[in-house]
Design an enzyme around this catalytic site. Sequence first.
Site, PDB file in Angstrom:
ATOM      1  N   ASP A 173      -0.485   1.678  -5.868  1.00 45.75           N
ATOM      2  CA  ASP A 173      -1.328   2.224  -4.593  1.00 45.75           C
ATOM      3  C   ASP A 173      -0.663   3.645  -4.686  1.00 45.75           C
ATOM      4  OD1 ASP A 173      -2.175   2.427  -1.515  1.00 45.75           O
ATOM      5  OD2 ASP A 173      -2.841   0.509  -2.289  1.00 45.75           O
ATOM      6  N   HIS A 241      -1.195   3.776   3.010  1.00 45.30           N
ATOM      7  CA  HIS A 241      -1.950   2.730   2.301  1.00 45.30           C
ATOM      8  C   HIS A 241      -1.010   1.872   1.637  1.00 45.30           C
ATOM      9  CE1 HIS A 241      -5.138   0.773   0.065  1.00 45.30           C
ATOM     10  NE2 HIS A 241      -6.102   0.945   1.154  1.00 45.30           N
ATOM     11  N   SER A 419      -8.933  -3.841   1.529  1.00 45.50           N
ATOM     12  CA  SER A 419      -7.751  -3.625   0.952  1.00 45.50           C
ATOM     13  C   SER A 419      -6.454  -4.487   1.562  1.00 45.50           C
ATOM     14  CB  SER A 419      -7.294  -2.141   1.210  1.00 45.50           C
ATOM     15  OG  SER A 419      -8.024  -1.137   0.310  1.00 45.50           O
TER      16      SER A 419
END
Length: 620
Positions: A173, A241, A419
Site C-alpha cells: 500500500d 491508507h 479497501s
Amino acid sequence: MCIAMLSGAAAMAAQPLPRAEAAGLIIGFKDAATAEQPTGTGHAPWASGRDSARAKWDESTRKGRDRLTRLARDIGLPQGTAGEAGNAQLLRFDRPLKGKALDNALRRARLHPDVAWVEPDVLVPRLQVPDDSLFGQQWHLEAPNGTTNISGLNLPAAWADTTGSAVVVAVVDSGVRFGHPDLAPLGPRLLAGYDLVSELSVANDGNGRDSDPSDPGDWVNPTDLLNPLFAGCDLANSSWHGTFIAGQVAAATNNTLGVAGLNWGAQVLPVRVSGKCGALVSDLLDGLRWAAGLPVSGLPANPTPARVINLSFGGDAACSWAYQTTIDAVTNAGALVVVAAGNSDTTLTRPADCRRVMTVASVRKDGAKASYSSFGSRVALAAPGGSSEAGNASLLLSTDNTGTTTPLVDTYGYKQGTSFAAPQAVGVASLMLAVNPLLSPRQLIERMRAGARPHASLGGLPACGTPNTGLCNCNISTCGSGLLDAHTSVQLATGPAVVIKPLAQVEPGTIVTLDGSQSVAIPGASIVSYQWVQVEGPPVTISSASNAVATATLVSEATYVFSLTATDNLNRVGEDTVQGVAAMPPPSGGGGGSTGQLWGLSLWAWVLALLAMQHRRRRA
C-alpha cells in the site's frame, strides 16, 4: 488500457488507452518461461533453496533485459531502461508517453512476432471513497445480533479460541506511520518492510526505491496536476491508507489504548508501492513478489516473507497476464493475496477479477451491499466496509493521522470502502494460520467461504446484479458465499491440512500416483482416514482410494481433477484437490509449423541458386 485476458486462451484484446500518461510498457514474450518452479504445496513461502532461486531469477532477468533492449531497438520503441514488472518485462521510458505516441508504441510492440501481450505501465488508484478505549466503536468486530448489526465479524468468540500469533501479513500500500502508538514499536508489530515506489514524482519522499516504507503523505495539489503523469487524478488530501489497514489487521490489542486489531500478535510487513495518485503497475507487481519472499532485481531478499498479503487497489481494465502471472507466482510461494472488490458499484476489474486471489465485497452494518461496492462471480465473500448513512456510527475506525499533506499527529479516524473490507479477511486468515500454519492459500479461501453466514435479505431492496443499482441485497452470484464469520472460520481451520504432491503432464494411458502422504493434522490430533474421489474429467477408477497414496490411469487426453478428504480423530475434516493433464507430446524433430516450412523453403532456394550458379560456370 491493458491487454484483456481471455479465459482458457492466449488471445488478447486491446483495451482503451489510459487517460493518464504511461511510464513504460509491460511486455510478455511468447516463449517466456519463468525461472521459478512452484513449491508444489503452496503451504509456505520458500524456506529452502532461496539462494538457488535468486540465482535463477537473476540469470533469467539478465537475459530478459537483453532481449527487451534488442526488441526496443529493432522496432523503434522510445528510449528507456529495461527491467521487470512482477514476472514480466518492463521498458521504463525516459519520458512518459500518452495519446498517439503511446498508441504507436503499443502497436509496434504488439505486432512483433515474439510478443504475446503488452500493456502500459500506468498509475492505478487506491480504493478510497477488547479493553481498547475505542473498541466499543468498532461495531464490525462484534458478534452479529440479527437486527442492528447483521454483518459483525464475531471476533470475541474467535478470540476465545485464539488471539493470534506472529503470522507475517504484508500491507502492499502507501506505507505506514511507524510512530503510531497503536502500531509501534518496530519489531513486535511492525517489520522493517521496503519502499518500492520508483517514480520520484509519485514517491513524494525525495528518492526512489529504498529501505524506508514510511508514508510521507500522498496529497495531490493543483501543482501536481500539471505533471502529465497525473492526468486524470483528483485533488486529494493525504489518505494514510496503509496505516489505516495496518491498524485494522494488527493494532496493539488489550492495551487500554485506541483500537483493537483482528490478530493480537500478527506482524505487519509494510511494502510501499503507492504515493501521489496511486501506484504504477510495475511497482505494485514487484511489491507483491517481494512481499511473498520472491526475488526482485535490485532489491535485497525479504527476510520475513508474508503468508497473507493485503492489496487494496482498483483498476479500470480486466486482469492482464502481467497481473495473473505475478499472482500465480506469489500464490505458488504460499502467500494468500486478498484484494478489494472495488468501489465503482459495477462488475469486477483487476486485480479483483484475477484467478487465485480472494476478492472481498463490502456490506453495511445491516448486511446490505454497500452502495459503492463492486460485485461479481469471482467475489469470495463479503465483509463490513463501512457506510455513511449513520455518520461515524456506521463507518470503520482504525489508526490514522491528522495531516492533510505531510504527517502531523498520529490519531484514529473513520473511513469506508472495499479497501477496508479486504483487511477483515486478511486478519481472519492470519488467525486461522495461527491455529493451523499448514493451510494453503486455497484452503484458507475455501474454509472462510464454508464458514460464511448467509447473506441478509432486507425488505424493499432489489437483488444485486445490475451496475449502479446502489444499495441491494447480496446473493452468492454477486457477493460470494456469504458474510465473513471469524469464529466459524477459526473453527474450520482446525481440520487437517491436506497436502497433495502435484502431478506432471503425462501421455494418455499413464498410471499416476495420487500422493497425499504429506497431509498433517494440527498438534494433538491425528489423521484416521483418507478418501480420494474424482471431481472432473473422463471417469476413471481410483485404486486404494481410502489410503493416503492412491493410483489412477488417465485413460484419454483431458484434464482430470481429484479430491482428497482427510478426517482426524476428532472427526474434523480437511480437503484439497490436484489437477492432472493427459496429452500427447508435440512432434519432435523436423521443425514443424510455419518456422519449419520457411526453413525448408529457404534451404531449397539455396540449393536451386547453387545449381544455377554451377550451370552458368559450365557454360562459361
